[in-house]
Scaffold this active site. Structure first.
Site, PDB file in Angstrom:
ATOM      1  N   GLU A  17      10.759 -12.855  35.565  1.00 49.40           N
ATOM      2  CA  GLU A  17       9.617 -12.053  36.011  1.00 49.40           C
ATOM      3  C   GLU A  17      10.082 -10.709  36.567  1.00 49.40           C
ATOM      4  O   GLU A  17      11.219 -10.577  37.035  1.00 49.40           O
ATOM      5  CB  GLU A  17       8.896 -12.802  37.137  1.00 49.40           C
ATOM      6  CG  GLU A  17       7.465 -13.166  36.917  1.00 49.40           C
ATOM      7  CD  GLU A  17       6.484 -12.084  36.518  1.00 49.40           C
ATOM      8  OE1 GLU A  17       6.863 -11.015  35.997  1.00 49.40           O
ATOM      9  OE2 GLU A  17       5.293 -12.330  36.707  1.00 49.40           O
ATOM     10  N   ASP A  18       9.201  -9.723  36.535  1.00 48.59           N
ATOM     11  CA  ASP A  18       9.535  -8.441  37.151  1.00 48.59           C
ATOM     12  C   ASP A  18       9.443  -8.515  38.669  1.00 48.59           C
ATOM     13  O   ASP A  18      10.324  -8.045  39.374  1.00 48.59           O
ATOM     14  CB  ASP A  18       8.644  -7.307  36.611  1.00 48.59           C
ATOM     15  CG  ASP A  18       7.148  -7.582  36.739  1.00 48.59           C
ATOM     16  OD1 ASP A  18       6.763  -8.702  37.141  1.00 48.59           O
ATOM     17  OD2 ASP A  18       6.356  -6.672  36.414  1.00 48.59           O
TER      18      ASP A  18
ATOM     19  N   ASP B 149       4.587  -0.846  36.172  1.00 48.62           N
ATOM     20  CA  ASP B 149       3.713   0.274  35.827  1.00 48.62           C
ATOM     21  C   ASP B 149       2.677   0.586  36.892  1.00 48.62           C
ATOM     22  O   ASP B 149       2.334  -0.245  37.722  1.00 48.62           O
ATOM     23  CB  ASP B 149       2.950  -0.054  34.549  1.00 48.62           C
ATOM     24  CG  ASP B 149       1.898  -1.141  34.789  1.00 48.62           C
ATOM     25  OD1 ASP B 149       2.278  -2.229  35.272  1.00 48.62           O
ATOM     26  OD2 ASP B 149       0.710  -0.890  34.536  1.00 48.62           O
TER      27      ASP B 149
ATOM     28  N   ASP C 270       4.826 -11.071  43.827  1.00 52.63           N
ATOM     29  CA  ASP C 270       4.078 -10.328  44.842  1.00 52.63           C
ATOM     30  C   ASP C 270       3.291 -11.363  45.661  1.00 52.63           C
ATOM     31  O   ASP C 270       3.843 -11.987  46.561  1.00 52.63           O
ATOM     32  CB  ASP C 270       3.194  -9.324  44.094  1.00 52.63           C
ATOM     33  CG  ASP C 270       2.354  -8.436  44.979  1.00 52.63           C
ATOM     34  OD1 ASP C 270       2.663  -8.273  46.156  1.00 52.63           O
ATOM     35  OD2 ASP C 270       1.352  -7.880  44.472  1.00 52.63           O
TER      36      ASP C 270
ATOM     37  N   PHE D 202       3.515  -0.383  46.889  1.00 48.12           N
ATOM     38  CA  PHE D 202       3.375  -0.331  45.436  1.00 48.12           C
ATOM     39  C   PHE D 202       4.509   0.497  44.838  1.00 48.12           C
ATOM     40  O   PHE D 202       4.803   1.604  45.295  1.00 48.12           O
ATOM     41  CB  PHE D 202       2.020   0.273  45.047  1.00 48.12           C
ATOM     42  CG  PHE D 202       1.748   0.136  43.587  1.00 48.12           C
ATOM     43  CD1 PHE D 202       1.255  -1.052  43.062  1.00 48.12           C
ATOM     44  CD2 PHE D 202       2.010   1.187  42.712  1.00 48.12           C
ATOM     45  CE1 PHE D 202       1.036  -1.199  41.702  1.00 48.12           C
ATOM     46  CE2 PHE D 202       1.795   1.057  41.350  1.00 48.12           C
ATOM     47  CZ  PHE D 202       1.305  -0.136  40.846  1.00 48.12           C
TER      48      PHE D 202
ATOM     49  N   ARG E 129       6.676   2.523  33.145  1.00 42.59           N
ATOM     50  CA  ARG E 129       7.549   1.381  32.823  1.00 42.59           C
ATOM     51  C   ARG E 129       8.912   1.825  32.315  1.00 42.59           C
ATOM     52  O   ARG E 129       9.883   1.096  32.398  1.00 42.59           O
ATOM     53  CB  ARG E 129       6.907   0.517  31.730  1.00 42.59           C
ATOM     54  CG  ARG E 129       5.624  -0.170  32.136  1.00 42.59           C
ATOM     55  CD  ARG E 129       5.262  -1.227  31.101  1.00 42.59           C
ATOM     56  NE  ARG E 129       3.888  -1.693  31.227  1.00 42.59           N
ATOM     57  CZ  ARG E 129       3.475  -2.631  32.072  1.00 42.59           C
ATOM     58  NH1 ARG E 129       4.338  -3.176  32.902  1.00 42.59           N
ATOM     59  NH2 ARG E 129       2.215  -3.005  32.112  1.00 42.59           N
TER      60      ARG E 129
ATOM     61  N   LYS F 288       8.361  -9.286  46.952  1.00 42.85           N
ATOM     62  CA  LYS F 288       7.792  -8.706  48.175  1.00 42.85           C
ATOM     63  C   LYS F 288       7.496  -9.878  49.104  1.00 42.85           C
ATOM     64  O   LYS F 288       6.402 -10.436  49.066  1.00 42.85           O
ATOM     65  CB  LYS F 288       6.481  -7.972  47.862  1.00 42.85           C
ATOM     66  CG  LYS F 288       6.614  -6.711  47.027  1.00 42.85           C
ATOM     67  CD  LYS F 288       5.224  -6.107  46.773  1.00 42.85           C
ATOM     68  CE  LYS F 288       5.281  -4.873  45.919  1.00 42.85           C
ATOM     69  NZ  LYS F 288       3.931  -4.422  45.478  1.00 42.85           N
TER      70      LYS F 288
HETATM   71  P1  IMP Z   1       1.292 -11.642  41.847  1.00 46.81           P
HETATM   72  O1  IMP Z   1       0.482 -12.562  40.999  1.00 46.81           O
HETATM   73  O2  IMP Z   1       0.480 -11.055  42.968  1.00 46.81           O
HETATM   74  O3  IMP Z   1       2.573 -12.250  42.377  1.00 46.81           O
HETATM   75  O4  IMP Z   1       1.617 -10.379  40.982  1.00 46.81           O
HETATM   76  C1  IMP Z   1       2.548 -10.397  40.030  1.00 46.81           C
HETATM   77  C2  IMP Z   1       2.361  -9.279  39.023  1.00 46.81           C
HETATM   78  O5  IMP Z   1       1.712  -8.125  39.563  1.00 46.81           O
HETATM   79  C3  IMP Z   1       3.727  -8.849  38.614  1.00 46.81           C
HETATM   80  O6  IMP Z   1       4.183  -9.585  37.518  1.00 46.81           O
HETATM   81  C4  IMP Z   1       3.551  -7.369  38.321  1.00 46.81           C
HETATM   82  O7  IMP Z   1       3.268  -7.211  36.957  1.00 46.81           O
HETATM   83  C5  IMP Z   1       2.380  -6.937  39.167  1.00 46.81           C
HETATM   84  N1  IMP Z   1       2.824  -6.193  40.380  1.00 46.81           N
HETATM   85  C6  IMP Z   1       2.997  -6.676  41.638  1.00 46.81           C
HETATM   86  N2  IMP Z   1       3.392  -5.729  42.493  1.00 46.81           N
HETATM   87  C7  IMP Z   1       3.501  -4.586  41.767  1.00 46.81           C
HETATM   88  C8  IMP Z   1       3.920  -3.228  42.095  1.00 46.81           C
HETATM   89  O8  IMP Z   1       4.266  -2.856  43.223  1.00 46.81           O
HETATM   90  N3  IMP Z   1       3.903  -2.344  41.049  1.00 46.81           N
HETATM   91  C9  IMP Z   1       3.530  -2.687  39.777  1.00 46.81           C
HETATM   92  N4  IMP Z   1       3.159  -3.941  39.432  1.00 46.81           N
HETATM   93  C10 IMP Z   1       3.140  -4.883  40.419  1.00 46.81           C
HETATM   94 MG    MG Z   2       4.572  -9.068  35.606  1.00 46.99          MG
END
Ligand code: IMP
Ligand code: MG
Length: 178
Positions: free
Chosen positions: A102-103, A162, A106, A155, A168, A134
């Protein structure tokens, strides 16, 4: 300090390429040490993880497969809370040792969805390798096995991540400033 503009926002350089590459290499070396004999299937979560997965896999030094799934949860700067599956998994994971790539973790909502789905599909073991986490934003109890870098709850864009589809391609990470 180096700043860039994407659409209506300004971003400042926060993690340079050299630090990113060193952190990704550390994760790859940990994975090499841990699962070289497990014939793993790496599952890269598109779009955000494409760059991390590309660099990570270059340092993986044992036989393995890599495949891709595509999910979307973000709407501009904020997580929408719902996760859409855009491209699903073609391979069977029954009895496989999988590593989700995963990138960023969050809130953890996306990863929770992925883990539930892989468990339901019969994976033998599931590990998570994320480029960024995070920790202050986490809302779900999930175990992340490999984290290249932990960052504050701001962010960011770059290295696969992105803002509204842009940024990206940046090789460094930038944090939103205004
Ligand atoms: P989560 O479901 O809240 O954990 O979010 C995960 C997804 O949100 C990641 O796979 C990212 O693609 C996107 N994401 C979360 N934080 C950021 C950020 O700071 N910048 C860009 N994309 C983010
Ligand atoms: Mg992602």
């Amino acid at each position: 300090m180096s700043t860039i503009e994407i659409k209506d926002k300004k971003f400042a350089l926060s993690i340079p390429e050299s630090e990113i590459q060193a952190a990704v290499r550390r994760v790859a070396e940990d994975i090499n040490r841990d699962i070289a004999d497990k014939n793993p299937l790496f599952i890269c979560v598109l779009n955000g993880a494409f760059m991390f997965a590309g660099d990570l896999m270059k340092t993986i030094n044992f036989p393995c497969e890599i495949t891709f799934i595509k999910l979307a949860s973000y709407d501009g700067l904020y997580t929408s809370g719902t996760v859409k599956e855009i491209i699903g998994l073609n391979e069977s994971v029954v009895g496989r040792n999988v590593v989700v790539v995963e990138d960023i973790v969050d809130t953890g909502i996306t990863m929770e969805r992925i883990l539930e789905s892989l468990r339901a599909k019969g994976a033998n073991s599931i590990r998570v390798a994320t480029f960024l986490q995070k920790p202050d934003a986490l809302q779900r109890e999930i175990t992340v096995d490999y984290v290249a870098m932990k960052i504050p709850n701001d962010f960011i864009v770059g290295y696969g991540l992105d803002y509204d589809g842009y940024g990206r391609n940046l090789k460094d990470i930038y944090t939103v400033i205004e």
